[in-house]
Design a protein around this motif. Structure first.
Motif, PDB file in Angstrom:
ATOM      1  N   HIS A 102       0.836  -1.200   0.000  1.00  0.00           N
ATOM      2  CA  HIS A 102       0.000   0.000   0.000  1.00  0.00           C
ATOM      3  C   HIS A 102       0.871   1.251   0.000  1.00  0.00           C
ATOM      4  O   HIS A 102       0.495   2.293   0.539  1.00  0.00           O
ATOM      5  N   THR A 103       2.043   1.134  -0.631  1.00  0.00           N
ATOM      6  CA  THR A 103       2.940   2.274  -0.730  1.00  0.00           C
ATOM      7  C   THR A 103       2.597   3.085  -1.968  1.00  0.00           C
ATOM      8  O   THR A 103       1.600   2.829  -2.646  1.00  0.00           O
ATOM      9  N   SER A 104       3.437   4.046  -2.275  1.00  0.00           N
ATOM     10  CA  SER A 104       3.307   4.794  -3.532  1.00  0.00           C
ATOM     11  C   SER A 104       4.353   4.343  -4.541  1.00  0.00           C
ATOM     12  O   SER A 104       4.488   4.950  -5.609  1.00  0.00           O
ATOM     13  N   GLU A 105       5.094   3.272  -4.209  1.00  0.00           N
ATOM     14  CA  GLU A 105       6.166   2.789  -5.058  1.00  0.00           C
ATOM     15  C   GLU A 105       5.731   1.559  -5.850  1.00  0.00           C
ATOM     16  O   GLU A 105       4.762   0.879  -5.500  1.00  0.00           O
ATOM     17  N   LEU A 145      10.628  -1.803  -5.238  1.00  0.00           N
ATOM     18  CA  LEU A 145      10.663  -2.405  -3.908  1.00  0.00           C
ATOM     19  C   LEU A 145      10.445  -3.915  -3.905  1.00  0.00           C
ATOM     20  O   LEU A 145      10.439  -4.525  -2.837  1.00  0.00           O
ATOM     21  N   GLY A 146      10.299  -4.533  -5.072  1.00  0.00           N
ATOM     22  CA  GLY A 146       9.812  -5.917  -5.106  1.00  0.00           C
ATOM     23  C   GLY A 146      10.846  -7.011  -5.143  1.00  0.00           C
ATOM     24  O   GLY A 146      10.540  -8.113  -5.620  1.00  0.00           O
ATOM     25  N   CYS A 147      12.057  -6.797  -4.628  1.00  0.00           N
ATOM     26  CA  CYS A 147      13.079  -7.857  -4.735  1.00  0.00           C
ATOM     27  C   CYS A 147      12.771  -9.044  -3.834  1.00  0.00           C
ATOM     28  O   CYS A 147      12.847 -10.206  -4.271  1.00  0.00           O
ATOM     29  N   ALA A 148      12.413  -8.803  -2.570  1.00  0.00           N
ATOM     30  CA  ALA A 148      12.068  -9.917  -1.674  1.00  0.00           C
ATOM     31  C   ALA A 148      10.772 -10.582  -2.132  1.00  0.00           C
ATOM     32  O   ALA A 148      10.640 -11.812  -2.102  1.00  0.00           O
ATOM     33  N   LEU A 149       9.810  -9.780  -2.573  1.00  0.00           N
ATOM     34  CA  LEU A 149       8.551 -10.301  -3.103  1.00  0.00           C
ATOM     35  C   LEU A 149       8.812 -11.223  -4.292  1.00  0.00           C
ATOM     36  O   LEU A 149       8.272 -12.341  -4.363  1.00  0.00           O
ATOM     37  N   SER A 150       9.656 -10.783  -5.220  1.00  0.00           N
ATOM     38  CA  SER A 150       9.962 -11.586  -6.410  1.00  0.00           C
ATOM     39  C   SER A 150      10.710 -12.855  -6.037  1.00  0.00           C
ATOM     40  O   SER A 150      10.481 -13.925  -6.615  1.00  0.00           O
ATOM     41  N   SER A 151      11.621 -12.766  -5.056  1.00  0.00           N
ATOM     42  CA  SER A 151      12.353 -13.949  -4.600  1.00  0.00           C
ATOM     43  C   SER A 151      11.403 -14.964  -4.002  1.00  0.00           C
ATOM     44  O   SER A 151      11.550 -16.176  -4.227  1.00  0.00           O
ATOM     45  N   GLN A 152      10.423 -14.494  -3.228  1.00  0.00           N
ATOM     46  CA  GLN A 152       9.423 -15.410  -2.680  1.00  0.00           C
ATOM     47  C   GLN A 152       8.633 -16.091  -3.788  1.00  0.00           C
ATOM     48  O   GLN A 152       8.405 -17.303  -3.741  1.00  0.00           O
ATOM     49  N   ALA A 153       8.214 -15.333  -4.775  1.00  0.00           N
ATOM     50  CA  ALA A 153       7.425 -15.911  -5.863  1.00  0.00           C
ATOM     51  C   ALA A 153       8.235 -16.947  -6.643  1.00  0.00           C
ATOM     52  O   ALA A 153       7.702 -17.995  -7.032  1.00  0.00           O
ATOM     53  N   ASN A 158       1.796 -10.221  -4.773  1.00  0.00           N
ATOM     54  CA  ASN A 158       1.568  -8.882  -4.232  1.00  0.00           C
ATOM     55  C   ASN A 158       0.078  -8.644  -3.984  1.00  0.00           C
ATOM     56  O   ASN A 158      -0.326  -8.170  -2.908  1.00  0.00           O
ATOM     57  N   SER A 159      -0.757  -9.007  -4.953  1.00  0.00           N
ATOM     58  CA  SER A 159      -2.209  -8.827  -4.794  1.00  0.00           C
ATOM     59  C   SER A 159      -2.741  -9.661  -3.644  1.00  0.00           C
ATOM     60  O   SER A 159      -3.586  -9.204  -2.866  1.00  0.00           O
ATOM     61  N   TRP A 160      -2.241 -10.879  -3.525  1.00  0.00           N
ATOM     62  CA  TRP A 160      -2.702 -11.770  -2.454  1.00  0.00           C
ATOM     63  C   TRP A 160      -2.306 -11.219  -1.094  1.00  0.00           C
ATOM     64  O   TRP A 160      -3.098 -11.233  -0.155  1.00  0.00           O
ATOM     65  N   MET A 161      -1.087 -10.710  -0.969  1.00  0.00           N
ATOM     66  CA  MET A 161      -0.625 -10.222   0.324  1.00  0.00           C
ATOM     67  C   MET A 161      -1.230  -8.868   0.699  1.00  0.00           C
ATOM     68  O   MET A 161      -1.239  -8.493   1.874  1.00  0.00           O
ATOM     69  N   LYS A 162      -1.774  -8.144  -0.274  1.00  0.00           N
ATOM     70  CA  LYS A 162      -2.406  -6.855   0.015  1.00  0.00           C
ATOM     71  C   LYS A 162      -3.831  -7.002   0.540  1.00  0.00           C
ATOM     72  O   LYS A 162      -4.433  -6.028   0.982  1.00  0.00           O
ATOM     73  N   ASP A 163      -4.372  -8.213   0.468  1.00  0.00           N
ATOM     74  CA  ASP A 163      -5.734  -8.428   0.944  1.00  0.00           C
ATOM     75  C   ASP A 163      -5.837  -8.010   2.410  1.00  0.00           C
ATOM     76  O   ASP A 163      -5.069  -8.457   3.252  1.00  0.00           O
ATOM     77  N   PRO A 164      -6.788  -7.133   2.770  1.00  0.00           N
ATOM     78  CA  PRO A 164      -6.847  -6.595   4.135  1.00  0.00           C
ATOM     79  C   PRO A 164      -7.113  -7.642   5.207  1.00  0.00           C
ATOM     80  O   PRO A 164      -6.670  -7.495   6.339  1.00  0.00           O
ATOM     81  N   VAL A 165      -7.830  -8.703   4.863  1.00  0.00           N
ATOM     82  CA  VAL A 165      -8.090  -9.746   5.857  1.00  0.00           C
ATOM     83  C   VAL A 165      -6.804 -10.468   6.212  1.00  0.00           C
ATOM     84  O   VAL A 165      -6.472 -10.681   7.376  1.00  0.00           O
ATOM     85  N   ARG A 166      -6.046 -10.847   5.186  1.00  0.00           N
ATOM     86  CA  ARG A 166      -4.779 -11.531   5.449  1.00  0.00           C
ATOM     87  C   ARG A 166      -3.805 -10.608   6.163  1.00  0.00           C
ATOM     88  O   ARG A 166      -3.056 -11.025   7.030  1.00  0.00           O
ATOM     89  N   GLY A 168       4.383  -3.881   7.564  1.00  0.00           N
ATOM     90  CA  GLY A 168       4.791  -2.566   7.104  1.00  0.00           C
ATOM     91  C   GLY A 168       5.004  -2.646   5.611  1.00  0.00           C
ATOM     92  O   GLY A 168       4.118  -3.053   4.862  1.00  0.00           O
ATOM     93  N   THR A 169       6.204  -2.258   5.148  1.00  0.00           N
ATOM     94  CA  THR A 169       6.522  -2.402   3.729  1.00  0.00           C
ATOM     95  C   THR A 169       7.392  -3.635   3.477  1.00  0.00           C
ATOM     96  O   THR A 169       7.895  -3.825   2.366  1.00  0.00           O
ATOM     97  N   LYS A 170       7.565  -4.470   4.507  1.00  0.00           N
ATOM     98  CA  LYS A 170       8.355  -5.686   4.368  1.00  0.00           C
ATOM     99  C   LYS A 170       7.431  -6.865   4.079  1.00  0.00           C
ATOM    100  O   LYS A 170       6.335  -6.959   4.640  1.00  0.00           O
ATOM    101  N   VAL A 171       7.889  -7.781   3.238  1.00  0.00           N
ATOM    102  CA  VAL A 171       7.096  -8.982   3.003  1.00  0.00           C
ATOM    103  C   VAL A 171       7.005  -9.792   4.293  1.00  0.00           C
ATOM    104  O   VAL A 171       7.922  -9.780   5.116  1.00  0.00           O
ATOM    105  N   SER A 172       5.922 -10.494   4.464  1.00  0.00           N
ATOM    106  CA  SER A 172       5.832 -11.464   5.544  1.00  0.00           C
ATOM    107  C   SER A 172       6.480 -12.753   5.080  1.00  0.00           C
ATOM    108  O   SER A 172       6.094 -13.319   4.059  1.00  0.00           O
ATOM    109  N   TRP A 173       7.447 -13.236   5.826  1.00  0.00           N
ATOM    110  CA  TRP A 173       8.114 -14.488   5.461  1.00  0.00           C
ATOM    111  C   TRP A 173       7.228 -15.691   5.724  1.00  0.00           C
ATOM    112  O   TRP A 173       7.535 -16.805   5.304  1.00  0.00           O
ATOM    113  N   TYR A 174       6.118 -15.479   6.433  1.00  0.00           N
ATOM    114  CA  TYR A 174       5.166 -16.569   6.669  1.00  0.00           C
ATOM    115  C   TYR A 174       4.174 -16.726   5.518  1.00  0.00           C
ATOM    116  O   TYR A 174       3.426 -17.689   5.464  1.00  0.00           O
ATOM    117  N   ALA A 175       4.123 -15.747   4.609  1.00  0.00           N
ATOM    118  CA  ALA A 175       3.134 -15.777   3.533  1.00  0.00           C
ATOM    119  C   ALA A 175       3.227 -17.023   2.658  1.00  0.00           C
ATOM    120  O   ALA A 175       2.190 -17.597   2.300  1.00  0.00           O
TER     121      ALA A 175
END
Length: 282
Positions: free
Chosen positions: A123-126, A131-139, A155-163, A174-181
């Motif tokens: 939910h950043t402006s970037e 900012l997606g290096c850790a996100l891409s590594s996870q994928a 990214n779309s899955w992790m932005k879901d407000p319920v999750r 925050g702006t860090k990926v969750s390693w549990y995702a």
């Protein structure tokens, strides 16, 4: 596989090349993969293979089954087809056969530019491109372990407000990926080895020793590590933090998938600091 008959004292034993032999796998062998039959099909056992063909390496095994948790040998029973009283036991090691090689998901770049590169990260402006290096590594890691998705989809899955409200099970911190995702998204099929856990990029002191990767790579784990990207123009207050996926070891080099500048070896970045190891649980 190259087959060599041995006697009870482990000395080479002479068998005529035309002797037919049968091969079968024990329970572990069946779990981890199959023989390749002469017609190209997969099989749990092979019958009537000549010893000459077996000794020449014409009996093939493919480890395409369960993910091995460690590099333990599996047993193969070999029996002379024409004399059931003569049999033997062989061992097969699965070293180096771990996972389907991860794809490389670039977080940005051009020619072509990934469809997700300009998506807003969390939910950043970037953008993911920045900012997606850790996100891409996870994928990349998740896709290798069979939970196939790209950085934009993750990214779309992790932005879901319920999750996001149910951390640490999934979402962003925050702006860090969750390693549990990955564990949450895969339904528990991906597990994490939470060993070195810090977010601040203390680049000038206490880098991790590369040897910590060896035993985990030997257990077919994939490891996401934090490196210093001195070529980056997107450095933050934590420094030039960048994350890459370590996939294996070749000699003294560690192979990686890099969503940024596309390095193929960890030595391209030098030292690494924080890291996470992931495994396929079944």
């Amino acid at each position: 596989m190259i087959v060599q008959a041995k006697d009870a004292s482990n000395a080479d034993f002479t068998i005529p090349d035309e002797t037919p032999v049968d091969f079968s796998l024990d329970a572990n062998g069946e779990l981890y993969g199959n023989f390749i039959a002469p017609d190209g099909s997969q099989a749990k056992s092979l019958a009537g293979i000549t010893y000459g063909d077996a000794r020449a390496g014409n009996v093939k095994y493919i480890a395409n089954g369960a993910q091995p948790s460690a590099l333990q040998p599996i047993n193969i029973t070999v029996t002379k087809s024409t004399d059931s009283d003569v049999s033997g036991m062989g061992t097969l090691f699965l070293k180096g056969v771990c996972v389907i090689p991860p794809p490389r998901y670039a977080q940005g770049g051009f020619n072509p530019r990934p469809t997700w590169a300009d998506s807003i990260y969390d939910h950043t402006s970037e953008k993911i491109a920045k900012l997606g290096c850790a996100l891409s590594s996870q994928a990349m890691m998740m896709t290798a372990f069979g939970d196939t998705l790209n950085p934009g989809e993750l990214n779309s899955w992790m932005k879901d407000p319920v999750r996001a409200k149910n951390l640490p099970e999934g979402g962003y911190q925050g702006t860090k990926v969750s390693w549990y995702a990955p564990g949450k998204h895969s339904g528990g099929n991906i597990t994490i080895d939470f060993t070195n856990d810090f977010y601040t990029a203390e680049f000038d002191e206490n880098p991790s020793n590369p040897s910590v990767l060896d035993s985990r790579l030997a257990q077919c784990k994939l490891i996401i590590v934090m490196v210093k990207n001195t070529q980056s123009t997107n450095c933050t207050q934590n420094g030039c933090e960048h994350w890459v996926l370590v996939t294996g070891k070749q000699g003294n080099e560690y192979t990686i998938r890099d969503s940024g500048r596309g390095e193929q070896f960890l030595s391209g970045y030098g030292s690494f600091w924080s890291w996470r190891a992931f495994a396929k649980s079944n």
